[in-house]
Design a protein around this motif. Structure first.
Motif, PDB file in Angstrom:
ATOM      1  N   GLU A 125       0.843  -1.187   0.000  1.00 32.88           N
ATOM      2  CA  GLU A 125       0.000   0.000   0.000  1.00 32.88           C
ATOM      3  C   GLU A 125       0.884   1.246   0.000  1.00 32.88           C
ATOM      4  N   LEU A 126       0.658   2.112  -0.967  1.00 36.87           N
ATOM      5  CA  LEU A 126       1.398   3.366  -1.047  1.00 36.87           C
ATOM      6  C   LEU A 126       0.519   4.506  -0.550  1.00 36.87           C
ATOM      7  N   THR A 127       1.073   5.353   0.282  1.00 38.67           N
ATOM      8  CA  THR A 127       0.331   6.541   0.723  1.00 38.67           C
ATOM      9  C   THR A 127       0.456   7.673  -0.284  1.00 38.67           C
ATOM     10  N   GLU A 128       1.479   7.588  -1.131  1.00 37.89           N
ATOM     11  CA  GLU A 128       1.678   8.565  -2.189  1.00 37.89           C
ATOM     12  C   GLU A 128       2.476   7.883  -3.295  1.00 37.89           C
ATOM     13  N   PRO A 129       2.403   8.400  -4.503  1.00 39.07           N
ATOM     14  CA  PRO A 129       3.131   7.765  -5.600  1.00 39.07           C
ATOM     15  C   PRO A 129       4.639   7.918  -5.436  1.00 39.07           C
ATOM     16  N   VAL A 130       5.357   6.932  -5.932  1.00 41.30           N
ATOM     17  CA  VAL A 130       6.818   6.975  -5.957  1.00 41.30           C
ATOM     18  C   VAL A 130       7.278   6.611  -7.365  1.00 41.30           C
ATOM     19  N   LEU A 131       8.524   6.929  -7.676  1.00 38.32           N
ATOM     20  CA  LEU A 131       9.018   6.707  -9.033  1.00 38.32           C
ATOM     21  C   LEU A 131       9.490   5.284  -9.285  1.00 38.32           C
ATOM     22  N   GLU A 132       9.924   4.589  -8.255  1.00 36.72           N
ATOM     23  CA  GLU A 132      10.456   3.252  -8.461  1.00 36.72           C
ATOM     24  C   GLU A 132      10.028   2.320  -7.337  1.00 36.72           C
ATOM     25  N   VAL A 133       9.572   1.128  -7.740  1.00 32.91           N
ATOM     26  CA  VAL A 133       9.300   0.039  -6.797  1.00 32.91           C
ATOM     27  C   VAL A 133       9.772  -1.243  -7.476  1.00 32.91           C
ATOM     28  N   ALA A 134      10.517  -2.049  -6.773  1.00 31.49           N
ATOM     29  CA  ALA A 134      10.999  -3.296  -7.351  1.00 31.49           C
ATOM     30  C   ALA A 134       9.834  -4.263  -7.550  1.00 31.49           C
ATOM     31  N   PRO A 135       9.667  -4.823  -8.754  1.00 28.13           N
ATOM     32  CA  PRO A 135       8.581  -5.782  -8.976  1.00 28.13           C
ATOM     33  C   PRO A 135       8.806  -7.055  -8.159  1.00 28.13           C
ATOM     34  N   PRO A 136       7.732  -7.767  -7.811  1.00 31.89           N
ATOM     35  CA  PRO A 136       7.891  -9.069  -7.160  1.00 31.89           C
ATOM     36  C   PRO A 136       8.611 -10.039  -8.099  1.00 31.89           C
ATOM     37  N   VAL A 137       9.137 -11.109  -7.519  1.00 30.99           N
ATOM     38  CA  VAL A 137       9.907 -12.085  -8.289  1.00 30.99           C
ATOM     39  C   VAL A 137       9.191 -13.430  -8.268  1.00 30.99           C
ATOM     40  N   CYS A 138       9.080 -14.046  -9.430  1.00 34.86           N
ATOM     41  CA  CYS A 138       8.473 -15.370  -9.580  1.00 34.86           C
ATOM     42  C   CYS A 138       9.415 -16.442  -9.041  1.00 34.86           C
ATOM     43  N   ASP A 139       8.883 -17.633  -8.783  1.00 38.22           N
ATOM     44  CA  ASP A 139       9.707 -18.749  -8.335  1.00 38.22           C
ATOM     45  C   ASP A 139      10.788 -19.099  -9.351  1.00 38.22           C
ATOM     46  N   CYS A 140      10.514 -18.801 -10.633  1.00 39.90           N
ATOM     47  CA  CYS A 140      11.494 -19.108 -11.674  1.00 39.90           C
ATOM     48  C   CYS A 140      12.606 -18.066 -11.747  1.00 39.90           C
ATOM     49  N   GLY A 141      12.447 -16.956 -11.000  1.00 40.61           N
ATOM     50  CA  GLY A 141      13.430 -15.890 -11.015  1.00 40.61           C
ATOM     51  C   GLY A 141      13.063 -14.713 -11.886  1.00 40.61           C
ATOM     52  N   GLY A 142      11.993 -14.850 -12.668  1.00 43.12           N
ATOM     53  CA  GLY A 142      11.537 -13.758 -13.510  1.00 43.12           C
ATOM     54  C   GLY A 142      10.759 -12.719 -12.714  1.00 43.12           C
ATOM     55  N   LEU A 143      10.559 -11.557 -13.307  1.00 43.28           N
ATOM     56  CA  LEU A 143       9.824 -10.480 -12.659  1.00 43.28           C
ATOM     57  C   LEU A 143       8.329 -10.619 -12.925  1.00 43.28           C
ATOM     58  N   ILE A 144       7.534 -10.327 -11.899  1.00 42.00           N
ATOM     59  CA  ILE A 144       6.082 -10.320 -12.044  1.00 42.00           C
ATOM     60  C   ILE A 144       5.663  -8.996 -12.686  1.00 42.00           C
ATOM     61  N   ARG A 145       4.808  -9.071 -13.673  1.00 43.81           N
ATOM     62  CA  ARG A 145       4.358  -7.893 -14.412  1.00 43.81           C
ATOM     63  C   ARG A 145       2.839  -7.806 -14.380  1.00 43.81           C
ATOM     64  N   PRO A 146       2.285  -6.617 -14.623  1.00 41.63           N
ATOM     65  CA  PRO A 146       0.825  -6.497 -14.747  1.00 41.63           C
ATOM     66  C   PRO A 146       0.335  -7.244 -15.984  1.00 41.63           C
ATOM     67  N   GLY A 147      -0.884  -7.750 -15.901  1.00 44.73           N
ATOM     68  CA  GLY A 147      -1.467  -8.485 -17.014  1.00 44.73           C
ATOM     69  C   GLY A 147      -2.115  -7.577 -18.036  1.00 44.73           C
ATOM     70  N   VAL A 148      -1.424  -6.518 -18.427  1.00 41.80           N
ATOM     71  CA  VAL A 148      -1.942  -5.553 -19.388  1.00 41.80           C
ATOM     72  C   VAL A 148      -1.225  -5.740 -20.720  1.00 41.80           C
ATOM     73  N   VAL A 149      -1.819  -5.189 -21.764  1.00 41.08           N
ATOM     74  CA  VAL A 149      -1.195  -5.216 -23.081  1.00 41.08           C
ATOM     75  C   VAL A 149      -0.474  -3.897 -23.292  1.00 41.08           C
ATOM     76  N   TRP A 150       0.824  -3.972 -23.483  1.00 42.70           N
ATOM     77  CA  TRP A 150       1.628  -2.788 -23.694  1.00 42.70           C
ATOM     78  C   TRP A 150       1.835  -2.542 -25.183  1.00 42.70           C
ATOM     79  N   PHE A 151       2.209  -1.315 -25.529  1.00 46.34           N
ATOM     80  CA  PHE A 151       2.631  -1.036 -26.893  1.00 46.34           C
ATOM     81  C   PHE A 151       3.787  -1.973 -27.236  1.00 46.34           C
ATOM     82  N   GLY A 152       3.707  -2.555 -28.425  1.00 49.91           N
ATOM     83  CA  GLY A 152       4.703  -3.536 -28.836  1.00 49.91           C
ATOM     84  C   GLY A 152       4.270  -4.957 -28.585  1.00 49.91           C
TER      85      GLY A 152
END
Length: 237
Positions: A125-152
């Motif tokens: 929970e953020l009380t205010e926005p910040v510029l950087e937060v480390a993403p969570p890490v999957c068991d495989c070692g990859g980064l967890i990302r939002p399930g959105v469709v990005w440009f590209g």
């Protein structure tokens, strides 16, 4: 009667979710929106992208569906309604709509960027926005990302095919709160028009679609949508 609704950022903005290109706090004013909404941006600076989506995720949780969202859900008492949305929030579902096709994914779903496995991370929970937060890490070692469709990235086949089927089956298409400039999603209203369907646009401002639609209601979703579906038989003749 079958009704398709094609919604964009404008309907969520009425609930307090800033539109995609709005800089709601000034913190990200120095960044091109592409930096936080593209696969290239994620690969370059995942901490920045994760922080941006984490803050928007919290904003979306704090606001409530507006009269426009609730009106669309109420239409299900009178018609078969399919909602096709470019929005990545869950306000249509929270407003009561039972069939929602998310063309651009959902920021309430998460997966590993490497192995693609679904994830349910603990979100701080953020009380205010910040510029950087480390993403969570999957068991495989990859980064967890939002399930959105990005440009590209390609649109997901399931929601896209369902959206096309809903357009083709609809008696009328209601286009709400979208600029109609982001493709391929923007081709859906054009598809309906090419088929000779009634297309009603609800947007306070003109868009590239305005000159082609059957009716352009220059007002907000909350003002235009309550009771609209009950009047459609008269509009359709």
């Amino acid at each position: 009667m079958q009704v398709a609704v094609f919604s964009g950022a404008g309907i969520s903005a009425e609930s307090g979710v800033p539109t995609f290109r709005d800089d709601e706090v000034g913190l990200w004013a120095q960044y091109d929106p592409y930096e936080v909404s593209s696969i290239d941006g994620w690969n370059r600076h995942p901490e920045l992208v994760w922080a941006w989506y984490l803050w928007r995720w919290q904003l979306s949780r704090r606001v409530e569906p507006n009269l426009g969202h609730r009106a669309i859900a109420d239409w299900e008492q009178h018609a078969k309604v399919h909602v096709i949305t470019q929005n990545v929030d869950n306000l249509h579902e929270r407003g009561g709509s039972s069939t929602v096709h998310h063309l651009h994914g959902s920021m309430f779903e998460f997966r590993c960027a490497d192995c693609d496995h679904p994830s349910n991370p603990v979100m701080p929970e953020l009380t205010e926005p910040v510029l950087e937060v480390a993403p969570p890490v999957c068991d495989c070692g990859g980064l967890i990302r939002p399930g959105v469709v990005w440009f590209g990235e390609d649109l997901p086949d399931g929601p896209w095919n369902a959206a096309v089927e809903a357009i083709d089956a609809a008696d009328v298409l209601i286009v709400v709160g979208t600029s109609g400039v982001v493709y391929p999603a923007a081709s859906l209203p054009e598809r309906a028009l090419d088929q000779g369907k009634t297309v009603i646009q609800v947007n306070p401002e003109p868009t590239p679609l305005s000159d082609r639609v059957t009716v352009h209601l220059r007002t907000t979703a909350s003002a235009a949508l309550p009771g609209m579906v009950q009047r459609l038989p008269f509009l359709l003749g």
